[in-house]
Design an enzyme around this catalytic site. Sequence first.
Site, PDB file in Angstrom:
ATOM      1  N   ASP A 126      21.524  -6.485  45.812  1.00 35.61           N
ATOM      2  CA  ASP A 126      21.538  -6.857  44.394  1.00 35.61           C
ATOM      3  C   ASP A 126      21.826  -8.353  44.160  1.00 35.61           C
ATOM      4  OD1 ASP A 126      24.176  -6.560  45.142  1.00 35.61           O
ATOM      5  OD2 ASP A 126      24.681  -5.123  43.568  1.00 35.61           O
ATOM      6  N   GLU A 139      35.584 -14.387  49.169  1.00 35.82           N
ATOM      7  CA  GLU A 139      35.819 -13.179  48.374  1.00 35.82           C
ATOM      8  C   GLU A 139      37.310 -12.821  48.234  1.00 35.82           C
ATOM      9  OE1 GLU A 139      32.970  -9.962  48.708  1.00 35.82           O
ATOM     10  OE2 GLU A 139      34.572  -8.595  49.249  1.00 35.82           O
TER      11      GLU A 139
END
Length: 326
Positions: A116, A187
């Site tokens: 995605d 992250e």
Amino acid sequence: MNVNTYSIGIDIGGTKIAVGLVDRHGDILYKQTTPTPSESRASILNTIKAIVLSYMKMSEKEGFKINGIGIGSAGQIDPNKGVIISGTKNIKDWNQVPIRDVLQKATNLPVWVDNDANTFALAEHRLGKGKDLNHIVCLTLGTGVGGGVVSDGSLIHGTFGGAGELGHMTVNMNGPACNCGSNGCLETYASGTGIAQRMRDQLANMPTDDLPAHIADYKQHLDALTSKEVFQWREEGYEPAVAVIDTAVQALIYGIVSLIHTFNPQAIVLGGGLVAHWPNLAATISKQIKDIGMASLVKPVKIFTSELGRDSGLIGAAMQVWHDVE
Ligand SMILES: [Zn+2]
């Protein structure tokens, strides 16, 4: 292709699946969102098939054409084989799913599938801030940090589609453990999960008596803490929250400078759910990166915030079809 042709875009997330009819300009004729079924992989595939077949019926009835299906999914995807290698933990049994073959068999339409964040980069390249640019790096700041790289006008996929895991670039080798197995990944600082965890780390070491009452409540329920609270406390000027967000911005700055050194892009595009909480993020990064790294590479780079909106996942998924038909 005439104007009455649409692609079916499918955005598969851990909590919801969106399926839409999207034209070449990224305009959505119709879309439907459904919670991701949690029982089994078969229930997810059957749900998607049922919606796609209903769109095909709609196209017959209303006289428009469907030229293919594009799927964007979280996780590691092999776009050549059309297989979801490993999905998110939120989706049960969502590994080694030959989703392209399943949907091709059910519909006789050509099917594309990709990660995605890659489809987001495709949408930015085709319709968004990266339009007319051949070299862009995209970061999606959400639950995790996703990445997609367009170089010489094409998405970089690597050996089996795993390239562009930019959220797992280490920005501090002595940093916190990441669930990928490495340490100090971008992250762990700049995702929603990372921001919440860094705040928990701070609160865990602070005496409850020193905390403002509404923050002390969270110390008893650290699991309930999300990045939303951290951004809110930062707005209130609560120092430890300001520090957590400042660290996230620093991690992004050093990560982005490394990406600029690696890919020599014209622009960086920031998207994902967290960007709305950071109204000045692009401007701050743009200003601060100028003093870091190799000036000839870093100085010309534009930093943008995505303006594709909430449907960017759906639009990006569908753009795989439009990308290949033209
Ligand atoms: Zn990692």
